[in-house]
Design a protein around this motif. Sequence first.
Motif, PDB file in Angstrom:
ATOM      1  N   GLY A   1       0.808  -1.211   0.000  1.00 22.82           N
ATOM      2  CA  GLY A   1       0.000   0.000   0.000  1.00 22.82           C
ATOM      3  C   GLY A   1       0.841   1.261   0.000  1.00 22.82           C
ATOM      4  N   PHE A   2       0.145   2.380  -0.183  1.00 25.05           N
ATOM      5  CA  PHE A   2       0.767   3.697  -0.122  1.00 25.05           C
ATOM      6  C   PHE A   2      -0.297   4.676   0.331  1.00 25.05           C
ATOM      7  CE2 PHE A   2       1.946   7.812  -2.021  1.00 25.05           C
ATOM      8  CZ  PHE A   2       3.207   7.958  -1.472  1.00 25.05           C
ATOM      9  N   GLY A   3      -0.151   5.225   1.528  1.00 24.34           N
ATOM     10  CA  GLY A   3      -1.107   6.188   2.049  1.00 24.34           C
ATOM     11  C   GLY A   3      -1.897   5.637   3.221  1.00 24.34           C
ATOM     12  N   SER A   4      -2.539   6.546   3.951  1.00 21.76           N
ATOM     13  CA  SER A   4      -3.248   6.165   5.172  1.00 21.76           C
ATOM     14  C   SER A   4      -4.589   5.507   4.902  1.00 21.76           C
ATOM     15  CB  SER A   4      -3.451   7.388   6.064  1.00 21.76           C
ATOM     16  OG  SER A   4      -4.231   8.348   5.370  1.00 21.76           O
ATOM     17  N   ASN A   5      -5.154   5.681   3.718  1.00 21.02           N
ATOM     18  CA  ASN A   5      -6.452   5.095   3.425  1.00 21.02           C
ATOM     19  C   ASN A   5      -6.355   3.646   2.952  1.00 21.02           C
ATOM     20  OD1 ASN A   5      -5.278   5.699   0.981  1.00 21.02           O
ATOM     21  ND2 ASN A   5      -7.150   6.451   0.034  1.00 21.02           N
ATOM     22  N   GLN A   6      -5.189   3.060   3.033  1.00 15.86           N
ATOM     23  CA  GLN A   6      -4.989   1.685   2.598  1.00 15.86           C
ATOM     24  C   GLN A   6      -5.353   0.726   3.728  1.00 15.86           C
ATOM     25  OE1 GLN A   6      -3.575   0.704  -0.658  1.00 15.86           O
ATOM     26  NE2 GLN A   6      -4.414   2.741  -0.924  1.00 15.86           N
ATOM     27  N   SER A   7      -6.190  -0.244   3.438  1.00 19.22           N
ATOM     28  CA  SER A   7      -6.532  -1.249   4.439  1.00 19.22           C
ATOM     29  C   SER A   7      -6.135  -2.620   3.911  1.00 19.22           C
ATOM     30  CB  SER A   7      -8.027  -1.210   4.746  1.00 19.22           C
ATOM     31  OG  SER A   7      -8.768  -1.485   3.581  1.00 19.22           O
ATOM     32  N   ASN A   8      -5.957  -3.529   4.828  1.00 24.22           N
ATOM     33  CA  ASN A   8      -5.624  -4.911   4.485  1.00 24.22           C
ATOM     34  C   ASN A   8      -4.345  -5.003   3.647  1.00 24.22           C
ATOM     35  OD1 ASN A   8      -5.993  -7.663   4.586  1.00 24.22           O
ATOM     36  ND2 ASN A   8      -7.385  -7.709   2.837  1.00 24.22           N
ATOM     37  N   VAL A   9      -3.320  -4.249   4.060  1.00 25.55           N
ATOM     38  CA  VAL A   9      -2.038  -4.286   3.350  1.00 25.55           C
ATOM     39  C   VAL A   9      -1.055  -5.172   4.108  1.00 25.55           C
ATOM     40  CG1 VAL A   9      -2.341  -1.993   2.364  1.00 25.55           C
ATOM     41  CG2 VAL A   9      -1.076  -2.236   4.473  1.00 25.55           C
ATOM     42  N   ASP A  10      -0.132  -5.747   3.378  1.00 22.15           N
ATOM     43  CA  ASP A  10       0.944  -6.523   3.990  1.00 22.15           C
ATOM     44  C   ASP A  10       2.136  -5.633   4.286  1.00 22.15           C
ATOM     45  OD1 ASP A  10      -0.158  -9.319   3.840  1.00 22.15           O
ATOM     46  OD2 ASP A  10      -0.308  -8.714   1.734  1.00 22.15           O
ATOM     47  N   PHE A  11       2.275  -4.558   3.519  1.00 14.69           N
ATOM     48  CA  PHE A  11       3.386  -3.626   3.701  1.00 14.69           C
ATOM     49  C   PHE A  11       2.925  -2.283   3.174  1.00 14.69           C
ATOM     50  CE2 PHE A  11       7.321  -1.482   3.154  1.00 14.69           C
ATOM     51  CZ  PHE A  11       8.233  -2.103   3.986  1.00 14.69           C
ATOM     52  N   ASN A  12       3.138  -1.221   3.941  1.00  9.92           N
ATOM     53  CA  ASN A  12       2.775   0.120   3.482  1.00  9.92           C
ATOM     54  C   ASN A  12       4.056   0.920   3.278  1.00  9.92           C
ATOM     55  OD1 ASN A  12       1.747   2.745   3.068  1.00  9.92           O
ATOM     56  ND2 ASN A  12      -0.069   2.250   4.264  1.00  9.92           N
ATOM     57  N   LEU A  13       4.276   1.351   2.045  1.00  8.23           N
ATOM     58  CA  LEU A  13       5.484   2.112   1.727  1.00  8.23           C
ATOM     59  C   LEU A  13       5.556   3.412   2.501  1.00  8.23           C
ATOM     60  CD1 LEU A  13       5.670   1.609  -2.148  1.00  8.23           C
ATOM     61  CD2 LEU A  13       7.083   0.526  -0.383  1.00  8.23           C
ATOM     62  N   SER A  14       4.422   4.050   2.752  1.00  5.80           N
ATOM     63  CA  SER A  14       4.382   5.271   3.543  1.00  5.80           C
ATOM     64  C   SER A  14       2.939   5.637   3.855  1.00  5.80           C
ATOM     65  CB  SER A  14       5.062   6.437   2.819  1.00  5.80           C
ATOM     66  OG  SER A  14       4.969   7.605   3.614  1.00  5.80           O
ATOM     67  N   PRO A  15       2.496   5.401   5.091  1.00  6.85           N
ATOM     68  CA  PRO A  15       1.140   5.800   5.459  1.00  6.85           C
ATOM     69  C   PRO A  15       0.910   7.306   5.288  1.00  6.85           C
ATOM     70  CG  PRO A  15       2.047   4.307   7.099  1.00  6.85           C
ATOM     71  CD  PRO A  15       3.162   4.665   6.160  1.00  6.85           C
ATOM     72  N   SER A  16       1.962   8.116   5.441  1.00  6.88           N
ATOM     73  CA  SER A  16       1.840   9.573   5.308  1.00  6.88           C
ATOM     74  C   SER A  16       2.040  10.054   3.863  1.00  6.88           C
ATOM     75  CB  SER A  16       2.843  10.271   6.224  1.00  6.88           C
ATOM     76  OG  SER A  16       4.166   9.947   5.827  1.00  6.88           O
ATOM     77  N   ARG A  17       2.168   9.129   2.916  1.00  5.44           N
ATOM     78  CA  ARG A  17       2.358   9.430   1.492  1.00  5.44           C
ATOM     79  C   ARG A  17       3.645  10.211   1.229  1.00  5.44           C
ATOM     80  NH1 ARG A  17      -1.658   8.239  -1.811  1.00  5.44           N
ATOM     81  NH2 ARG A  17      -1.110   9.855  -3.299  1.00  5.44           N
ATOM     82  N   ASN A  18       4.674   9.899   2.011  1.00  2.00           N
ATOM     83  CA  ASN A  18       5.973  10.548   1.879  1.00  2.00           C
ATOM     84  C   ASN A  18       6.797   9.761   0.855  1.00  2.00           C
ATOM     85  OD1 ASN A  18       8.832  10.967   2.336  1.00  2.00           O
ATOM     86  ND2 ASN A  18       8.251  12.104   4.169  1.00  2.00           N
TER      87      ASN A  18
END
Length: 116
Positions: free
Chosen positions: A47-64
């Motif tokens: 995922g990328f961003g705070s609106n991502q749900s059910n992710v295994d890895f988020n590159l940046s919840p803050s979209r940085n």
Amino acid sequence: QLERFAPVISQNHEDAPSPGMRHRHYAPKGKLYLNRQRRGYVDFFIGFGSNQSNVDFNLSPSRNLDEAVRLLFHALREADRQLATTIAVAPIPKTGLGLAINERLQRAAQANGEKP
């Protein structure tokens, strides 16, 4: 011109059409599905961003994008570590560092047969 000072060593006598075209970049073993809004039926979702749900890895919840570029290959290697055969990646903005991230993802997808 350099040969006056030292011998020039070339491993490939054919010039690449552009920089970066000669070497193969890292690609995960699983097939990549790019620009996916949600997980769908894949083994691993990046995922990328705070609106991502059910992710295994988020590159940046803050979209940085600085954070995302640093974590990109870590995320792909984590997918390999978890033996994912299919990997979906959320859309990454196509501006600034996002251009480089998208270019690397596109190369990785082409290396292992991206699905539309």
